[in-house]
Enzyme design. Structure first.
Site, short mmCIF file in Angstrom:
data_model
loop_
_atom_site.label_atom_id
_atom_site.label_comp_id
_atom_site.label_asym_id
_atom_site.label_seq_id
_atom_site.Cartn_x
_atom_site.Cartn_y
_atom_site.Cartn_z
N ARG A 1 0.84 -1.20 0.00
CA ARG A 1 0.00 0.00 0.00
C ARG A 1 0.87 1.25 0.00
NH1 ARG A 1 -5.57 -0.32 3.39
NH2 ARG A 1 -6.12 -1.90 1.89
N LYS B 1 2.39 -7.98 4.50
CA LYS B 1 1.93 -6.76 3.83
C LYS B 1 3.06 -5.73 3.93
CE LYS B 1 -2.10 -5.28 2.05
NZ LYS B 1 -3.15 -6.00 1.35
N GLY C 1 -18.78 1.78 -3.68
CA GLY C 1 -17.45 1.77 -4.33
C GLY C 1 -17.55 1.03 -5.66
N GLY D 1 -15.18 0.81 -8.13
CA GLY D 1 -13.85 0.74 -8.73
C GLY D 1 -13.58 -0.61 -9.38
N VAL E 1 -13.14 -3.60 -8.35
CA VAL E 1 -13.95 -4.76 -7.94
C VAL E 1 -15.44 -4.43 -8.01
CG1 VAL E 1 -14.41 -6.44 -6.13
CG2 VAL E 1 -12.09 -5.51 -6.37
N GLY E 2 -15.82 -3.29 -7.41
CA GLY E 2 -17.25 -2.95 -7.33
C GLY E 2 -17.93 -2.88 -8.68
N ALA F 1 -15.49 -0.46 -1.13
CA ALA F 1 -14.69 0.77 -1.11
C ALA F 1 -13.56 0.60 -0.10
CB ALA F 1 -15.58 1.97 -0.78
N ALA G 1 -14.25 -5.11 0.30
CA ALA G 1 -13.37 -4.24 1.09
C ALA G 1 -12.70 -5.03 2.21
CB ALA G 1 -14.16 -3.08 1.66
N ASN G 2 -11.43 -4.71 2.46
CA ASN G 2 -10.72 -5.35 3.57
C ASN G 2 -11.13 -4.69 4.87
OD1 ASN G 2 -8.90 -7.34 2.40
ND2 ASN G 2 -7.90 -5.60 1.40
P1 NAD Z 1 -10.49 0.89 -6.33
O1 NAD Z 1 -9.62 1.94 -5.76
O2 NAD Z 1 -10.36 0.51 -7.76
O3 NAD Z 1 -12.03 1.22 -6.06
C1 NAD Z 1 -12.51 1.73 -4.87
C2 NAD Z 1 -13.60 2.73 -5.24
O4 NAD Z 1 -14.25 3.12 -4.05
C3 NAD Z 1 -13.07 4.01 -5.90
O5 NAD Z 1 -13.77 4.24 -7.11
C4 NAD Z 1 -13.32 5.09 -4.85
O6 NAD Z 1 -13.62 6.34 -5.44
C5 NAD Z 1 -14.51 4.52 -4.11
N1 NAD Z 1 -14.71 5.01 -2.73
C6 NAD Z 1 -13.76 5.31 -1.80
N2 NAD Z 1 -14.37 5.67 -0.65
C7 NAD Z 1 -15.70 5.59 -0.86
C8 NAD Z 1 -16.84 5.83 -0.07
N3 NAD Z 1 -16.75 6.23 1.18
N4 NAD Z 1 -18.06 5.62 -0.63
C9 NAD Z 1 -18.18 5.22 -1.90
N5 NAD Z 1 -17.13 4.99 -2.70
C10 NAD Z 1 -15.91 5.16 -2.20
O7 NAD Z 1 -10.24 -0.40 -5.38
P2 NAD Z 1 -10.63 -1.90 -5.68
O8 NAD Z 1 -9.45 -2.61 -6.22
O9 NAD Z 1 -11.94 -1.96 -6.40
O10 NAD Z 1 -10.82 -2.44 -4.20
C11 NAD Z 1 -11.97 -2.13 -3.45
C12 NAD Z 1 -11.82 -2.70 -2.05
O11 NAD Z 1 -11.64 -4.12 -2.13
C13 NAD Z 1 -10.59 -2.17 -1.28
O12 NAD Z 1 -10.92 -2.12 0.08
C14 NAD Z 1 -9.54 -3.24 -1.51
O13 NAD Z 1 -8.59 -3.29 -0.46
C15 NAD Z 1 -10.41 -4.49 -1.51
N6 NAD Z 1 -9.84 -5.62 -2.26
C16 NAD Z 1 -9.52 -5.48 -3.57
C17 NAD Z 1 -8.98 -6.55 -4.26
C18 NAD Z 1 -8.63 -6.46 -5.72
O14 NAD Z 1 -8.36 -7.49 -6.32
N7 NAD Z 1 -8.63 -5.30 -6.32
C19 NAD Z 1 -8.80 -7.77 -3.61
C20 NAD Z 1 -9.16 -7.89 -2.25
C21 NAD Z 1 -9.68 -6.80 -1.59
#
Ligand code: NAD
Length: 354
Positions: free
Chosen positions: A44, A80, A180, A182, A184-185, A238, A260-261
């Site tokens: 991170r 980590k 969220g 992004g 994943v979402g 998110a 989300a973690n």
């Molecule tokens: P990302 O940064 O691509 O997407 C996160 C999205 O959440 C962003 O678009 C951001 O603008 C939005 N966001 C932030 N705060 C917010 C809030 N309060 N309300 C609404 N939206 C908000 O991240 P990601 O890769 O999609 O990961 C999302 C979550 O899943 C994180 O917590 C990450 O640690 C966890 N995660 C991701 C993966 C992976 O493979 N990418 C794996 C395991 C866990």
């Protein structure tokens, strides 16, 4: 913080502070538990308000990685890394090469890759100094972005929860609220819509909401209102600690399952969710798809094998939901017990020497 007390309490093996004068790198690597195998976990980069905040984050996240790998049936431990710095202004070739040098000194005891604030391309720089990396771009021998595989794992969690709660895994006519949108979402929303759900989505970035709303037909809502949206499934995708003492009372869903973690500010909130009759899919099980993907890279990436392993999230969670109900425990308590048992028997088995 008394670091050794904290390590003893959480069960950490090693915490390494890395500083490089040339690049200004300040990074902390935490290795939690290597009973199952070498530590694996992303790096991170955040402008932490203090070194203490960075240390707390890396200790908590690395512990979570042990549980995630153990619950997913992987032979990896938890680790980590965090870089103290602003990803918008402090990234450089020197920074990520310096990180690579430090990772290399661990000779494979810890492997890392992309996480919040870092991107695949950053580790292309680190690759010039170490091979102990995962989640690299395809052009560099990696398996590429993990967003969709993580989302597929979340969908397995949603299906297992729907069957447990309603007797059917069908999302037709169900309402899903995604926080969220992004990496994943977006895919969680897409899969849910493809399966016939009505999806409400929120993101703090208005451009993201606008794009996803027009592309997928997601109904946009306010980032904070999404928590209180009446729905069958709330999917936090998110940031962490979204469920705290206050928000737990305003949730209006039947199921919580997202990527989300550290979704719960603390584990005791799992009991409150149970009292409120909200079925919680523990985050470290529901979001293991990305870890399963990058762990597979180490043995030669095989998408079919990854798909098969991600599908097992359904069975693991179905068993946890059933046991939690039968024993009157929270799903987190049951999941952690499952993880401890695995760590214990692997530890016992490995006492056998040739
Ligand atoms: P990302 O940064 O691509 O997407 C996160 C999205 O959440 C962003 O678009 C951001 O603008 C939005 N966001 C932030 N705060 C917010 C809030 N309060 N309300 C609404 N939206 C908000 O991240 P990601 O890769 O999609 O990961 C999302 C979550 O899943 C994180 O917590 C990450 O640690 C966890 N995660 C991701 C993966 C992976 O493979 N990418 C794996 C395991 C866990």
């Amino acid at each position: 913080m008394d670091i050794f007390d904290e390590m003893a309490q959480r069960g950490h093996e090693q915490v390494i502070f890395n500083y490089d004068r040339a690049s200004g790198l300040k990074a902390i690597i935490a290795i939690h538990d290597t009973t199952l195998g070498p530590a694996l976990g992303g790096c991170r980069m955040l402008p932490y308000v203090s070194e203490q905040a960075a240390l707390t984050d890396v200790l908590r996240l690395s512990e979570g990685m042990t549980y995630k790998a153990a619950a997913a049936g992987l032979d990896f431990g938890g680790g980590k890394a965090v870089i103290i710095g602003d990803p918008a202004t402090n990234k450089s070739e020197a920074l990520f090469r310096a990180l690579g040098r430090f990772i290399d000194t661990l000779h494979g005891r810890y492997r890392t890759g992309e996480d919040v604030g870092t991107a695949e391309d950053d580790f292309v720089q680190s690759l010039r100094e170490t091979h102990y990396l995962v989640g690299l771009p395809r052009a560099y021998g990696g398996s590429g972005d993990t967003g969709d595989n993580t989302a597929l794992g979340v969908m397995q969690a949603i299906h297992a929860a729907l069957v447990h709660r309603f007797g059917s895994s069908s999302l037709k006519g169900r309402r899903v609220a995604v926080q969220g949108l992004g990496k994943v979402g977006y895919h969680v929303a897409r899969h849910a819509i493809e399966e016939g759900a009505e999806v409400v989505g929120a993101d703090i970035n208005p451009h993201v909401v606008g794009r996803v709303a027009s592309e997928l037909g997601v109904e946009p809502t306010d980032p904070w209102a999404v928590l209180e949206t009446p729905c069958d499934v709330f999917s936090p995708c998110a940031l962490g600690s979204v469920i705290n003492r206050e928000t737990v009372e305003s949730l209006a869903c039947q199921i919580v399952a997202g990527s989300a973690n550290n979704q719960l500010e603390d584990d005791s909130l799992a009991d409150r969710l149970r009292q409120r009759n909200i079925l919680y899919a523990p985050d470290f099980i529901a979001n293991a798809g990305g870890l399963i993907q990058v762990a597979d890279e180490i043995q030669g990436y095989n998408p079919e094998r990854v798909k098969h392993q991600i599908e097992s999230i359904y069975d693991v969670l179905s068993a946890i939901f059933k046991q939690a109900e039968e024993n009157g425990q929270s799903t987190v308590a049951v999941a952690l017990e499952h993880v401890r048992q695995r760590l214990q028997y692997v530890h016992q088995i490995r006492r056998v020497r040739s």
